[in-house]
Design a protein around this motif. Structure first.
Motif, PDB file in Angstrom:
ATOM      1  N   THR A  81       0.753  -1.179   0.281  1.00  0.00           N
ATOM      2  CA  THR A  81      -0.172   0.078   0.123  1.00  0.00           C
ATOM      3  C   THR A  81       1.128   1.383   0.129  1.00  0.00           C
ATOM      4  O   THR A  81       0.453   2.458   0.039  1.00  0.00           O
ATOM      5  CB  THR A  81      -0.800  -0.217   0.893  1.00  0.00           C
ATOM      6  N   ASP A 125     -10.848  -6.713  -0.605  1.00  0.00           N
ATOM      7  CA  ASP A 125     -10.868  -5.498  -0.500  1.00  0.00           C
ATOM      8  C   ASP A 125      -9.959  -3.991  -0.834  1.00  0.00           C
ATOM      9  O   ASP A 125      -9.635  -3.295  -0.262  1.00  0.00           O
ATOM     10  CB  ASP A 125     -11.300  -5.383   1.251  1.00  0.00           C
ATOM     11  N   HIS A 126      -8.564  -4.994  -1.227  1.00  0.00           N
ATOM     12  CA  HIS A 126      -7.139  -4.439  -1.552  1.00  0.00           C
ATOM     13  C   HIS A 126      -7.461  -3.403  -3.057  1.00  0.00           C
ATOM     14  O   HIS A 126      -7.994  -3.948  -3.656  1.00  0.00           O
ATOM     15  CB  HIS A 126      -6.162  -4.720  -1.613  1.00  0.00           C
ATOM     16  N   PRO A 127      -6.820  -2.729  -2.486  1.00  0.00           N
ATOM     17  CA  PRO A 127      -7.452  -1.564  -4.060  1.00  0.00           C
ATOM     18  C   PRO A 127      -6.432  -2.579  -4.758  1.00  0.00           C
ATOM     19  O   PRO A 127      -4.877  -3.300  -4.913  1.00  0.00           O
ATOM     20  CB  PRO A 127      -6.758  -0.034  -3.699  1.00  0.00           C
ATOM     21  N   ARG A 128      -6.928  -2.910  -6.386  1.00  0.00           N
ATOM     22  CA  ARG A 128      -6.225  -3.388  -6.935  1.00  0.00           C
ATOM     23  C   ARG A 128      -5.123  -2.828  -7.431  1.00  0.00           C
ATOM     24  O   ARG A 128      -5.244  -1.661  -8.056  1.00  0.00           O
ATOM     25  CB  ARG A 128      -7.479  -3.961  -8.167  1.00  0.00           C
TER      26      ARG A 128
END
Length: 288
Positions: free
Chosen positions: A190, A272-275
């Motif tokens: 992230t 739920d993690h940004p791709r």
């Protein structure tokens, strides 16, 4: 975690500093790890002898039908991807790698599968010397698989060499780990913690192998380079090949980040993690 060590540099190409002995260190590292990869569960050669196809679904789709075509695989390691293309119908496949033990393993695997050298040949050579090392002057498909380009200091020289081996009407296909992923923190992916545009060599001293982190190894020094997406695409475009597509994929083949999960046969971030792009693939053709 990889540990960087200092080194003395000289220059190869216009934008890459190259530590002394980089090729010898990399070759010794790969030579030592071949027996680990042949015997281990990561490549699962016993299973491969039955399934005969380890290609990723997007590679099969993007390359398309290879029936009756000739295919050259640059930096083929122990030949599982090379032989997968033979299984899918390629008339002749040639694999090239700078590690003699890897080439020996690939030849043995081909023999186990019933492929003679007229159908599946493997040669030992530095990739930059491929044009004079392979048995034919050109191929319908020149293929380079995941985890290959980071071992090369001069991406323009690679592109010129690879492009020179594409037959009229043929194409080059490349699947590679996305350089954006290498800028992120190893735990969560992230935070940007590394320079995307660096061309400095990354010198590691790391035991084990991605196929067996606990393997006992002696030759642990290796040198890698990061190539931006723009550098790779521009290098290929400069050869005269026509870029047909550039695709990005949010999957990986190994647990690159600590929070990865396995879903649908791939390593991925949690839902739920940004791709972000983890692999890219491109195809570049030579007009007849």
């Amino acid at each position: 975690m990889s540990v960087s060590v200092p080194s003395t540099s000289v220059t190869e190409g216009s934008d890459s500093s190259v530590p002394d002995g980089w090729r010898e260190d990399n070759r010794a590292m790969w030579d030592e790890r071949v027996p680990v990869h042949v015997a281990g569960s990561f490549y699962d050669l016993d299973g491969f002898r039955t399934r005969r196809d380890d290609l990723r679904d997007f590679e099969r789709t993007e390359v398309g039908d290879v029936t009756g075509k000739s295919l050259l695989h640059l930096q083929c390691h122990i030949g599982t991807d090379t032989l997968s293309w033979a299984h899918r119908g390629a008339a002749r496949v040639v694999g090239l790698d700078f590690s003699a033990p890897a080439v020996e393993a690939a030849r043995a695997l081909a023999a186990d599968l019933g492929y003679g050298p007229d159908r599946a040949a493997f040669v030992t050579s530095d990739v930059y010397d491929a044009a004079t090392a392979v048995p034919e002057p050109s191929y319908d498909i020149v293929y380079t698989g995941l985890g290959a380009l980071c071992w090369l200091p001069d991406i323009r020289r690679w592109a010129e060499t690879a492009a020179s081996l594409v037959a009229p009407g043929g194409f080059l296909y490349l699947a590679e780990f996305h350089p954006v992923a290498e800028t992120l923190d190893d735990e969560t992916g992230t935070r940007v913690v590394r320079d995307y545009f660096t061309r400095d060599p990354q010198v590691w001293n790391e035991p084990g192998t991605y196929a067996d982190l606990d393997a006992v190894t002696v030759h642990n020094r290796s040198v890698e380079w990061q190539h931006t997406l723009g550098d790779v695409v521009s290098a290929l475009a400069a050869t005269g090949l026509r870029i047909e597509f550039l695709h990005e994929h949010d999957v990986s083949l190994f647990p690159r980040f600590a929070n990865f999960e396995v879903r649908d046969g791939y390593h991925r971030f949690p839902a739920d993690h940004p791709r972000i792009p983890l692999i890219y693939s491109l195809r570049a053709s030579r007009v007849s």
